[in-house]
Design a protein around this motif. Structure first.
Motif, mmCIF file in Angstrom:
data_model
loop_
_atom_site.group_PDB
_atom_site.id
_atom_site.type_symbol
_atom_site.label_atom_id
_atom_site.label_comp_id
_atom_site.label_asym_id
_atom_site.label_seq_id
_atom_site.Cartn_x
_atom_site.Cartn_y
_atom_site.Cartn_z
ATOM 1 N N GLN A 66 0.829 -1.209 0.000
ATOM 2 C CA GLN A 66 0.000 0.000 0.000
ATOM 3 C C GLN A 66 0.858 1.251 0.000
ATOM 4 O OE1 GLN A 66 -2.847 0.064 3.141
ATOM 5 N NE2 GLN A 66 -4.055 1.707 2.255
ATOM 6 N N GLY A 67 0.536 2.139 -0.919
ATOM 7 C CA GLY A 67 1.241 3.414 -0.991
ATOM 8 C C GLY A 67 2.563 3.367 -1.737
ATOM 9 N N SER A 68 2.963 2.188 -2.193
ATOM 10 C CA SER A 68 4.254 2.085 -2.876
ATOM 11 C C SER A 68 4.088 2.348 -4.363
ATOM 12 C CB SER A 68 4.879 0.706 -2.660
ATOM 13 O OG SER A 68 4.112 -0.281 -3.323
ATOM 14 N N ARG A 69 5.187 2.699 -5.005
ATOM 15 C CA ARG A 69 5.170 2.917 -6.449
ATOM 16 C C ARG A 69 5.286 1.581 -7.155
ATOM 17 N NH1 ARG A 69 10.142 6.734 -6.401
ATOM 18 N NH2 ARG A 69 10.336 5.922 -8.524
ATOM 19 N N VAL A 70 4.561 1.455 -8.246
ATOM 20 C CA VAL A 70 4.575 0.205 -9.005
ATOM 21 C C VAL A 70 5.619 0.342 -10.114
ATOM 22 C CG1 VAL A 70 3.225 -1.421 -10.359
ATOM 23 C CG2 VAL A 70 2.145 -0.150 -8.500
ATOM 24 N N THR A 71 6.795 -0.226 -9.865
ATOM 25 C CA THR A 71 7.886 -0.140 -10.826
ATOM 26 C C THR A 71 8.001 -1.447 -11.605
ATOM 27 O OG1 THR A 71 9.535 -0.990 -9.269
ATOM 28 C CG2 THR A 71 9.129 1.403 -9.270
ATOM 29 N N ASP B 139 3.352 -21.538 -8.894
ATOM 30 C CA ASP B 139 3.193 -22.246 -10.167
ATOM 31 C C ASP B 139 2.327 -21.468 -11.151
ATOM 32 O OD1 ASP B 139 3.679 -24.347 -11.931
ATOM 33 O OD2 ASP B 139 1.868 -25.416 -11.341
ATOM 34 N N ARG B 140 2.474 -20.147 -11.183
ATOM 35 C CA ARG B 140 1.722 -19.316 -12.127
ATOM 36 C C ARG B 140 2.453 -19.299 -13.466
ATOM 37 N NH1 ARG B 140 -3.326 -18.091 -9.722
ATOM 38 N NH2 ARG B 140 -2.896 -19.393 -7.916
ATOM 39 N N ARG B 141 1.712 -19.547 -14.550
ATOM 40 C CA ARG B 141 2.319 -19.548 -15.873
ATOM 41 C C ARG B 141 1.658 -18.553 -16.816
ATOM 42 N NH1 ARG B 141 5.582 -21.047 -13.314
ATOM 43 N NH2 ARG B 141 6.779 -22.983 -13.264
ATOM 44 N N VAL B 142 0.630 -17.870 -16.336
ATOM 45 C CA VAL B 142 -0.018 -16.815 -17.122
ATOM 46 C C VAL B 142 -0.016 -15.542 -16.280
ATOM 47 C CG1 VAL B 142 -2.111 -16.063 -18.311
ATOM 48 C CG2 VAL B 142 -1.496 -18.499 -18.296
ATOM 49 N N PHE B 143 0.419 -14.454 -16.881
ATOM 50 C CA PHE B 143 0.461 -13.172 -16.172
ATOM 51 C C PHE B 143 -0.202 -12.097 -17.016
ATOM 52 C CE2 PHE B 143 3.762 -15.564 -14.090
ATOM 53 C CZ PHE B 143 3.673 -15.166 -12.767
ATOM 54 N N VAL B 144 -0.908 -11.207 -16.316
ATOM 55 C CA VAL B 144 -1.612 -10.115 -17.000
ATOM 56 C C VAL B 144 -1.145 -8.790 -16.407
ATOM 57 C CG1 VAL B 144 -3.849 -9.041 -17.464
ATOM 58 C CG2 VAL B 144 -3.648 -11.545 -17.444
ATOM 59 N N ILE B 145 -0.837 -7.843 -17.274
ATOM 60 C CA ILE B 145 -0.485 -6.473 -16.858
ATOM 61 C C ILE B 145 -1.548 -5.560 -17.440
ATOM 62 C CG2 ILE B 145 1.272 -4.673 -16.907
ATOM 63 C CD1 ILE B 145 3.305 -6.936 -17.602
ATOM 64 N N ASP B 146 -2.411 -5.000 -16.569
ATOM 65 C CA ASP B 146 -3.549 -4.206 -17.031
ATOM 66 C C ASP B 146 -3.762 -3.007 -16.106
ATOM 67 O OD1 ASP B 146 -5.868 -3.240 -18.152
ATOM 68 O OD2 ASP B 146 -7.150 -4.835 -17.361
ATOM 69 N N PRO B 147 -3.476 -1.794 -16.597
ATOM 70 C CA PRO B 147 -2.931 -1.463 -17.903
ATOM 71 C C PRO B 147 -1.423 -1.220 -17.811
ATOM 72 C CG PRO B 147 -3.801 0.516 -16.922
ATOM 73 C CD PRO B 147 -3.997 -0.594 -15.915
ATOM 74 N N TRP B 148 -0.785 -1.214 -18.947
ATOM 75 C CA TRP B 148 0.664 -1.032 -19.019
ATOM 76 C C TRP B 148 1.085 0.332 -18.492
ATOM 77 C CZ3 TRP B 148 4.979 -3.735 -20.008
ATOM 78 C CH2 TRP B 148 6.139 -3.039 -20.381
ATOM 79 N N ASN B 149 0.296 1.359 -18.762
ATOM 80 C CA ASN B 149 0.740 2.714 -18.409
ATOM 81 C C ASN B 149 0.716 2.985 -16.908
ATOM 82 O OD1 ASN B 149 -2.002 2.906 -18.026
ATOM 83 N ND2 ASN B 149 -2.317 4.664 -19.376
ATOM 84 N N TRP B 150 0.323 1.995 -16.098
ATOM 85 C CA TRP B 150 0.399 2.161 -14.648
ATOM 86 C C TRP B 150 1.783 1.821 -14.103
ATOM 87 C CZ3 TRP B 150 -2.717 2.958 -10.096
ATOM 88 C CH2 TRP B 150 -3.889 3.659 -10.355
#
Length: 517
Positions: A326-331, A347-358
């Protein structure tokens, strides 16, 4: 100076060394010890004095003299043929073994090996570099295109080897592979003869791998891409995913790109139950995600839609969130680190980044945002390759499209970088020209390998809010609207024509009536 005593000749022969070669190289007997002179320009500067018995040790005479050049360094005054290597041994007897095998340019380091990196670096700098500080390699070494670093195979020898390859650059350095039971060149000479010593040089392996692999051999040991269906029937010919892989879903604001992402994700994991996903959801929307997942489950298991426990178990098992502190920057660094942890621990093999501009991605001075994006995509690709991941990135189109949303977007319209389209295996673009209508055009703009990943295509889709599923429209809304406009225009023209005709007839009838009067 005297020659070698019979006892010392016998000692050299016991080590398979030629006493005559040893004498030519300056070795001589000094009482019960053997002296090995170090000369420059033919003038002895100091000698290494040793007992034949290794346990009795060795000393330098005179003592405390700087040992800043190789044994047999005068041999390097000649220029080598292009294919002739320089051989650097850890000790003089190993160097004699290489000379006996027929190599011309052979030297020994003057002060052996140290078990520590700093100790070896301090010594090696003095006889390898011009200034003793590691800046420039001495010209007598730099003229060789191939340098065989033949230090001993023990811990100290390996430590010295690593320092020497670092100072000389790995590109020119080659490392011998000692046969089992041997740790240096003289042991190889005793066990395998001069042919064995020649093999140490002739078959030395590059310190810097050239990464060459025969194409057929690589194919045999590389996983062949196994395409997986995403579970959406009308997209079966367009999208098949492989691991590792990257999918980009882009679109104007409000075009439905996150809805499409969630639909592809849920169907993918339902169709391939071994897959589990972690999502970075920068704009929140967790309730929309869970709500869609519940509706999706109900559509797949209508007879169990009241089984809340089973529903929540499936969702929690297959869909997780990468939640930043909480409160940290998402780098980007935080994201990559978290993805690695989820891959290893969960064991995660699928990752989603939504949205990229964050994601926060600082742009180094002298670089551009395009450069930073390209590097970020390379880092993601590297992680995906290491852990066999499939990554979905959701991003926006360029802000320039605000003024012409009615034009169908292309890959060139994706925001931030053209590298998105180049790096991705799949590029999907969502286009919703009429915000008042629930119709989106899904453009599969790119599939990297058509025979594996599917073929580009376009589909008009709508979203079924009851099942949280996207469905293909049976008609083209734009064409339908254009046809409707044409029909309306034609009808209006017909109506206008009829009214005009009616007015004319009335006028004629009035004229005729007048004439009757």
């Amino acid at each position: 100076m005297t020659t070698l005593t019979a006892a010392h000749v016998e000692w050299l022969e016991s080590r398979a060394l030629d006493p005559e070669l040893a004498v030519r190289m300056g070795l001589f007997s000094r009482g019960p010890k053997v002296a090995i002179p170090y000369a420059l320009g033919g003038v002895t500067q100091f000698s290494k004095v040793r007992w034949p018995e290794k346990s009795k040790g060795m000393f330098c005479d005179p003592s405390k003299v700087p040992q800043t050049f190789f044994w047999n360094e005068d041999a390097l005054s000649e220029d080598p043929n292009p294919d002739e290597p320089l051989v650097i041994a850890e000790g003089e007897l190993d160097a004699l073994s290489f000379l006996q095998a027929g190599f011309r340019f052979v030297v020994s380091v003057p002060s052996g090996a140290d078990k520590t990196v700093n100790g070896n670096l301090s010594k090696a700098n003095s006889y390898v570099t011009v200034d003793g500080q590691g800046e420039f390699v001495r010209p007598i070494i730099g003229k060789f295109d191939r340098v065989v670093i033949a230090t001993d195979g023990d811990a100290a020898g390996v430590a010295l080897r690593d320092v020497l390859t670092g100072l000389l650059t790995k590109r020119v350095c080659f490392l011998p592979r000692y046969p089992d039971g041997c740790k240096d060149a003289n042991e190889v000479l005793r066990a395998h003869g001069v042919e064995g010593v020649r093999d140490l040089v002739n078959y030395a392996e590059a310190a810097e791998e050239d990464r060459f692999v025969g194409a057929s051999d690589l194919a045999k040991r590389t996983r062949k891409p196994v395409p997986m269906e995403i579970g959406i029937e009308f997209l079966a010919k367009n999208i098949k995913i492989t691991q590792p892989g990257l999918m980009l879903i882009a679109g104007d604001p409000g075009s439905g790109k996150s809805v499409i992402m969630r639909n592809i994700l849920l169907n993918l994991m339902w169709t391939n139950p071994q897959l589990k996903a972690s999502i970075f959801n920068g704009e929140g929307g967790i309730h929309s995600l869970v709500n869609d997942a519940w509706k999706f489950w109900n559509s797949k298991q209508p007879e169990r839609k009241l089984d809340v426990t089973a529903k929540e178990c499936w969702i929690n098992e297959h869909v997780g969130i990468m939640e930043p502190p909480q409160g940290s920057r998402v780098t980007l660094d935080w994201l990559l680190s978290t993805m690695e942890l989820h891959a290893l621990r969960r064991d995660r093999r699928v990752f989603v980044i939504d949205p990229w501009n964050w994601l926060e991605m600082p742009v180094p001075r002298g670089s551009t945002k395009t450069d930073a994006t390209n590097q970020a995509l390379l880092d993601i690709h590297s992680l995906a390759t290491r852990f066999n991941l499939f990554v979905i990135i959701v991003t926006h189109t360029t802000p320039k499209r605000e003024s012409w949303k009615q034009v169908e977007p292309k890959m060139a319209d994706i925001a931030d970088s053209a590298n998105f389209a180049r790096r991705a295996d799949h590029v999907l673009i969502a286009w919703r020209p009429d915000e008042d209508k629930p119709h989106t055009k899904l453009i599969i703009a790119k599939s990297k390998r058509h025979d594996v990943n599917g073929y580009p295509g376009k589909h008009w889709i709508t979203f079924d809010a009851k099942t949280a599923q996207i469905a293909k429209l049976a008609f083209d809304p734009i064409k339908a609207r254009e046809e409707a406009a044409k029909t309306a225009k034609a009808a209006k023209r017909k109506t206008t024509g009829a009214e005009h005709s009616s007015a004319t007839d009335t006028h004629d009838e009035t004229a005729e009536a007048g004439s009757f009067n």
